[in-house]
Design a protein around this motif. Structure first.
Motif, PDB file in Angstrom:
ATOM      1  N   THR A 321     -15.243  -3.331   4.303  1.00 55.94           N
ATOM      2  CA  THR A 321     -16.620  -2.807   4.276  1.00 55.94           C
ATOM      3  C   THR A 321     -16.805  -1.825   3.120  1.00 55.94           C
ATOM      4  OG1 THR A 321     -16.768  -3.055   6.686  1.00 55.94           O
ATOM      5  CG2 THR A 321     -18.377  -1.607   5.634  1.00 55.94           C
ATOM      6  N   ALA A 322     -15.812  -0.945   2.944  1.00 54.21           N
ATOM      7  CA  ALA A 322     -15.893   0.043   1.855  1.00 54.21           C
ATOM      8  C   ALA A 322     -15.827  -0.625   0.486  1.00 54.21           C
ATOM      9  CB  ALA A 322     -14.759   1.061   2.007  1.00 54.21           C
ATOM     10  N   TYR A 323     -15.063  -1.722   0.381  1.00 52.54           N
ATOM     11  CA  TYR A 323     -14.879  -2.413  -0.904  1.00 52.54           C
ATOM     12  C   TYR A 323     -16.116  -3.233  -1.283  1.00 52.54           C
ATOM     13  CZ  TYR A 323     -12.693  -5.367  -4.482  1.00 52.54           C
ATOM     14  OH  TYR A 323     -12.392  -6.014  -5.660  1.00 52.54           O
ATOM     15  N   PHE A 324     -16.662  -3.968  -0.326  1.00 57.53           N
ATOM     16  CA  PHE A 324     -17.721  -4.922  -0.651  1.00 57.53           C
ATOM     17  C   PHE A 324     -19.139  -4.375  -0.471  1.00 57.53           C
ATOM     18  CE2 PHE A 324     -14.174  -7.829   0.233  1.00 57.53           C
ATOM     19  CZ  PHE A 324     -14.251  -8.676  -0.862  1.00 57.53           C
ATOM     20  N   SER A 325     -19.320  -3.369   0.363  1.00 60.67           N
ATOM     21  CA  SER A 325     -20.687  -2.969   0.716  1.00 60.67           C
ATOM     22  C   SER A 325     -20.995  -1.537   0.279  1.00 60.67           C
ATOM     23  CB  SER A 325     -20.871  -3.086   2.239  1.00 60.67           C
ATOM     24  OG  SER A 325     -20.308  -1.953   2.889  1.00 60.67           O
ATOM     25  N   PRO A 326     -22.269  -1.182   0.316  1.00 54.88           N
ATOM     26  CA  PRO A 326     -22.654   0.197  -0.018  1.00 54.88           C
ATOM     27  C   PRO A 326     -22.564   1.144   1.183  1.00 54.88           C
ATOM     28  CG  PRO A 326     -24.620  -1.127   0.305  1.00 54.88           C
ATOM     29  CD  PRO A 326     -23.462  -2.060   0.456  1.00 54.88           C
ATOM     30  N   TYR A 327     -22.178   0.618   2.351  1.00 54.69           N
ATOM     31  CA  TYR A 327     -22.174   1.435   3.563  1.00 54.69           C
ATOM     32  C   TYR A 327     -21.038   2.454   3.527  1.00 54.69           C
ATOM     33  CZ  TYR A 327     -24.889  -2.646   5.007  1.00 54.69           C
ATOM     34  OH  TYR A 327     -25.790  -3.675   5.056  1.00 54.69           O
ATOM     35  N   LYS A 328     -21.320   3.629   4.065  1.00 58.55           N
ATOM     36  CA  LYS A 328     -20.316   4.681   4.107  1.00 58.55           C
ATOM     37  C   LYS A 328     -19.414   4.508   5.333  1.00 58.55           C
ATOM     38  CE  LYS A 328     -23.203   8.053   1.688  1.00 58.55           C
ATOM     39  NZ  LYS A 328     -23.887   9.373   1.745  1.00 58.55           N
ATOM     40  N   THR A 329     -18.116   4.482   5.068  1.00 60.15           N
ATOM     41  CA  THR A 329     -17.147   4.278   6.145  1.00 60.15           C
ATOM     42  C   THR A 329     -16.333   5.526   6.451  1.00 60.15           C
ATOM     43  OG1 THR A 329     -15.426   3.543   4.612  1.00 60.15           O
ATOM     44  CG2 THR A 329     -16.909   1.846   5.497  1.00 60.15           C
ATOM     45  N   GLY A 330     -16.545   6.591   5.722  1.00 55.99           N
ATOM     46  CA  GLY A 330     -15.786   7.809   5.960  1.00 55.99           C
ATOM     47  C   GLY A 330     -14.544   7.931   5.113  1.00 55.99           C
ATOM     48  N   ASP A 331     -14.241   6.898   4.315  1.00 54.08           N
ATOM     49  CA  ASP A 331     -13.073   6.959   3.435  1.00 54.08           C
ATOM     50  C   ASP A 331     -13.150   5.823   2.424  1.00 54.08           C
ATOM     51  OD1 ASP A 331     -10.671   7.970   2.427  1.00 54.08           O
ATOM     52  OD2 ASP A 331      -9.799   8.201   4.427  1.00 54.08           O
ATOM     53  N   THR A 332     -12.251   5.839   1.437  1.00 50.27           N
ATOM     54  CA  THR A 332     -12.219   4.779   0.427  1.00 50.27           C
ATOM     55  C   THR A 332     -11.483   3.567   0.983  1.00 50.27           C
ATOM     56  OG1 THR A 332     -10.095   5.518  -0.487  1.00 50.27           O
ATOM     57  CG2 THR A 332     -12.103   6.518  -1.380  1.00 50.27           C
ATOM     58  N   TRP A 333     -11.730   2.433   0.336  1.00 52.06           N
ATOM     59  CA  TRP A 333     -11.040   1.223   0.809  1.00 52.06           C
ATOM     60  C   TRP A 333      -9.537   1.351   0.636  1.00 52.06           C
ATOM     61  CZ3 TRP A 333      -8.010  -1.676  -2.445  1.00 52.06           C
ATOM     62  CH2 TRP A 333      -8.228  -1.569  -3.822  1.00 52.06           C
ATOM     63  N   GLN A 334      -9.090   2.036  -0.431  1.00 52.01           N
ATOM     64  CA  GLN A 334      -7.648   2.223  -0.639  1.00 52.01           C
ATOM     65  C   GLN A 334      -7.030   3.026   0.508  1.00 52.01           C
ATOM     66  OE1 GLN A 334     -10.006   2.859  -2.955  1.00 52.01           O
ATOM     67  NE2 GLN A 334      -9.319   2.338  -5.050  1.00 52.01           N
ATOM     68  N   ASN A 335      -7.729   4.058   0.914  1.00 51.78           N
ATOM     69  CA  ASN A 335      -7.201   4.887   2.005  1.00 51.78           C
ATOM     70  C   ASN A 335      -7.198   4.155   3.340  1.00 51.78           C
ATOM     71  OD1 ASN A 335      -6.598   7.037   0.361  1.00 51.78           O
ATOM     72  ND2 ASN A 335      -8.499   8.164   0.803  1.00 51.78           N
ATOM     73  N   TRP A 336      -8.218   3.324   3.557  1.00 52.32           N
ATOM     74  CA  TRP A 336      -8.226   2.542   4.799  1.00 52.32           C
ATOM     75  C   TRP A 336      -7.060   1.555   4.829  1.00 52.32           C
ATOM     76  CZ3 TRP A 336     -10.108   4.331   8.878  1.00 52.32           C
ATOM     77  CH2 TRP A 336     -11.325   4.995   8.934  1.00 52.32           C
ATOM     78  N   LEU A 337      -6.750   0.938   3.712  1.00 51.51           N
ATOM     79  CA  LEU A 337      -5.585   0.032   3.678  1.00 51.51           C
ATOM     80  C   LEU A 337      -4.293   0.811   3.884  1.00 51.51           C
ATOM     81  CD1 LEU A 337      -6.399  -2.527   0.817  1.00 51.51           C
ATOM     82  CD2 LEU A 337      -6.497  -2.881   3.291  1.00 51.51           C
ATOM     83  N   ALA A 338      -4.235   2.013   3.322  1.00 53.69           N
ATOM     84  CA  ALA A 338      -3.039   2.848   3.514  1.00 53.69           C
ATOM     85  C   ALA A 338      -2.888   3.240   4.986  1.00 53.69           C
ATOM     86  CB  ALA A 338      -3.130   4.097   2.638  1.00 53.69           C
ATOM     87  N   LYS A 339      -4.019   3.505   5.633  1.00 49.76           N
ATOM     88  CA  LYS A 339      -3.967   3.845   7.063  1.00 49.76           C
ATOM     89  C   LYS A 339      -3.499   2.652   7.898  1.00 49.76           C
ATOM     90  CE  LYS A 339      -7.581   7.395   6.810  1.00 49.76           C
ATOM     91  NZ  LYS A 339      -8.983   7.768   7.131  1.00 49.76           N
ATOM     92  N   ALA A 340      -3.967   1.469   7.496  1.00 48.32           N
ATOM     93  CA  ALA A 340      -3.511   0.261   8.197  1.00 48.32           C
ATOM     94  C   ALA A 340      -2.007   0.079   8.015  1.00 48.32           C
ATOM     95  CB  ALA A 340      -4.260  -0.966   7.671  1.00 48.32           C
ATOM     96  N   ASP A 341      -1.526   0.262   6.794  1.00 47.03           N
ATOM     97  CA  ASP A 341      -0.095   0.114   6.518  1.00 47.03           C
ATOM     98  C   ASP A 341       0.739   1.121   7.299  1.00 47.03           C
ATOM     99  OD1 ASP A 341      -0.573  -1.983   4.821  1.00 47.03           O
ATOM    100  OD2 ASP A 341      -0.524  -0.772   2.982  1.00 47.03           O
ATOM    101  N   ALA A 342       0.158   2.287   7.597  1.00 50.85           N
ATOM    102  CA  ALA A 342       0.888   3.322   8.333  1.00 50.85           C
ATOM    103  C   ALA A 342       1.211   2.868   9.763  1.00 50.85           C
ATOM    104  CB  ALA A 342       0.079   4.612   8.364  1.00 50.85           C
ATOM    105  N   PHE A 343       0.451   1.899  10.272  1.00 51.01           N
ATOM    106  CA  PHE A 343       0.720   1.383  11.611  1.00 51.01           C
ATOM    107  C   PHE A 343       1.897   0.399  11.637  1.00 51.01           C
ATOM    108  CE2 PHE A 343      -4.075   1.933  12.451  1.00 51.01           C
ATOM    109  CZ  PHE A 343      -3.873   3.202  12.964  1.00 51.01           C
ATOM    110  N   PHE A 344       2.269  -0.114  10.469  1.00 50.50           N
ATOM    111  CA  PHE A 344       3.216  -1.221  10.401  1.00 50.50           C
ATOM    112  C   PHE A 344       4.563  -0.954  11.080  1.00 50.50           C
ATOM    113  CE2 PHE A 344       3.368  -5.317   7.962  1.00 50.50           C
ATOM    114  CZ  PHE A 344       2.082  -5.683   8.316  1.00 50.50           C
TER     115      PHE A 344
END
Length: 474
Positions: A321-344
């Motif tokens: 959503t952060a990468y493709f859209s103008p909507y505010k998600t509360g963080d950057t797309w890079q940080n959201w992917l990093a947060k996802a990776d932290a669950f791994f």
């Protein structure tokens, strides 16, 4: 006159003396004396099965029939299984009534003559509490939460039949017992019909003639059961099951959406994740509501790994959503992917897999997102190859590996045209084209993407439209 009175009196005395007193069991309804040569049953009472009855059996008994037709001196001379049905048989026999052997209206006093033998069969024994508890334990362990391919239909249906019979035989069960039984039945009916549906859709191995059709009447009964269970206390896990039953088995979008909303309101992460997806893309007649989708994904992310992959999926969705859209998600797309990776690490431990909760498609998309920022991550391509990729995905990975610089695309990216329903291939080719910054390639892939089925590829169309990657009016 005196002589007439005496005559009447004498007739009356003769009548009184000559009227015999017959035994009541040896006369007809009109009072006529009967002669019978056989003990005959005139009333039988069904025996009550003991609470521990869990198998068929029989009892053989002999007894004497008294003057009033009552069985006396009841003796059990054979029974099977020993010790299970004897008391029930005796209690029933004491209530039986017989017509004894009679001779001209009188009970035949010979004890041997009045003896008889009977066989009581206990074939339709009721389901015991122990049996139904075993049935429920089986369903909980092997049906409710089992994968569709692992459900043993014969054993599951047998357990269900035992629960049905138990409830039928006990119409006055207390409320709490009914809640337990109906929950077990409702969840089992949904699981069994999900397997049937999987076999008919070719998603699960099985013989369609043996498995039977999906039963909508069973699904409606299951939903009624679970509604009954939740009269006092709503349960998010049950709402999740009811959502899937209504949407996929009853094909009732409205009912399914209602249960999904209830489930999400109770903070079930999987339901929040699914509802967020529907709100973002407008699936199943859901009104598009990006703000609600972002909220639900954010709430799901907060659950971490508590619900398995749900937190990981929502982190990835927020990144997209952060990468493709103008909507505010509360963080950057890079940080959201990093947060996802932290669950791994926790997910790897939980699922005992090197790459849980992801797919070759997911890894390719992440690679292209980083590529567009000039930060290619080759390890993501290795991940894609380790996740059982489709043939086209293998070709795509190999092309990316062969392409030394994004701004100098190799021939593969110019020549590859997705079929009308190869939505994700067309989507990834478009993202690569924009990552390359090559106007010629962008025009080619925009033209190719425009030929894709818009209904089939609605999600991809939406993301690329939000990212302004499609020509105006597409």
């Amino acid at each position: 006159m005196k002589n007439i009175i005496l005559l009447l009196v004498s007739f009356s005395l003769i009548a009184c003396v000559s009227t015999p007193e017959y035994d009541s069991s040896c006369t007809s309804r009109s009072g006529k004396p009967m002669t019978t040569n056989k003990v005959k049953s005139v009333m039988q009472v069904e025996p009550r099965y003991p609470a521990n009855a869990d198998q068929p059996g029989f009892v053989k008994a002999r007894f004497k029939v008294d003057k009033k037709g009552h069985p006396k001196n009841i003796e059990i001379f054979e029974s099977e299984p020993a010790g299970m049905y004897e008391d029930a048989a005796i209690k029933a026999l004491k209530q039986w009534r017989y017509s004894p052997i009679c001779e001209k209206g009188y009970y035949l006093a010979s004890e041997e003559a009045q003896k008889t033998e009977v066989l009581l069969r206990f074939d339709n024994f009721p389901i015991s509490a122990d049996t139904v508890n075993t049935a429920m334990r089986y369903l909980r362990k092997h049906t409710h939460k089992a994968k569709r391919k692992e459900i043993d239909m014969v054993k599951s249906l047998e357990a269900l039949a035992q629960i049905d019979q138990f409830m039928l035989e006990r119409p006055n069960l207390n409320h709490e017992s009914l809640r337990i039984l109906r929950k077990a039945r409702g969840l089992a009916l949904i699981a069994i019909n999900h397997k049937r549906n999987g076999v008919h859709q070719g998603e699960v191995d099985g013989d369609v003639t043996d498995i039977g059709e999906v039963s909508k009447s069973e699904i409606k009964l299951a939903i009624d059961d679970l509604e009954f269970v939740m009269q006092e206390a709503p349960d998010k896990y049950l709402y999740r099951s009811m959502y899937s039953a209504a949407l996929f088995l009853l094909e009732d979008t409205l009912l399914g959406s209602r249960y999904l909303e209830y489930c999400a309101e109770m903070k079930h992460a999987a339901c929040m994740n699914i509802l967020a997806y529907k709100n973002f893309y407008g699936q199943d007649d859901t009104v598009i509501n990006p703000k609600k989708a972002i909220y639900l994904h954010t709430e799901t992310y907060k659950t971490g790994t508590e619900w398995g992959c749900a937190g990981y999926y929502s982190s990835g969705s927020l990144a997209e959503t952060a990468y493709f859209s103008p909507y505010k998600t509360g963080d950057t797309w890079q940080n959201w992917l990093a947060k996802a990776d932290a669950f791994f690490p926790k997910l790897q431990e939980r699922f005992e897999k090197e790459l849980p909760c992801t797919s070759a498609d997911d890894e390719l998309l992440k690679y292209l997102m980083y590529l567009g920022e000039g930060q290619p991550k080759p390890e993501l391509l290795d991940n894609a190859m380790a996740l059982e990729p489709e043939p086209w995905e293998i070709d795509f990975v190999n092309a990316l590996k062969a392409n030394k610089a994004a701004e100098q695309p190799i021939e593969y990216f110019y020549q590859t045209k997705p079929d009308s329903k190869q939505c994700h291939l067309g989507f990834l080719l478009m993202i690569f084209a924009y990552s390359s910054g090559n106007d010629e390639l962008i025009n080619i892939q925009q033209g190719n993407f425009a030929k894709l089925d818009k209904n089939e590829c609605a999600d991809e169309y939406l993301l690329l439209s939000l990212a302004n990657m499609l020509p105006a009016g597409s």
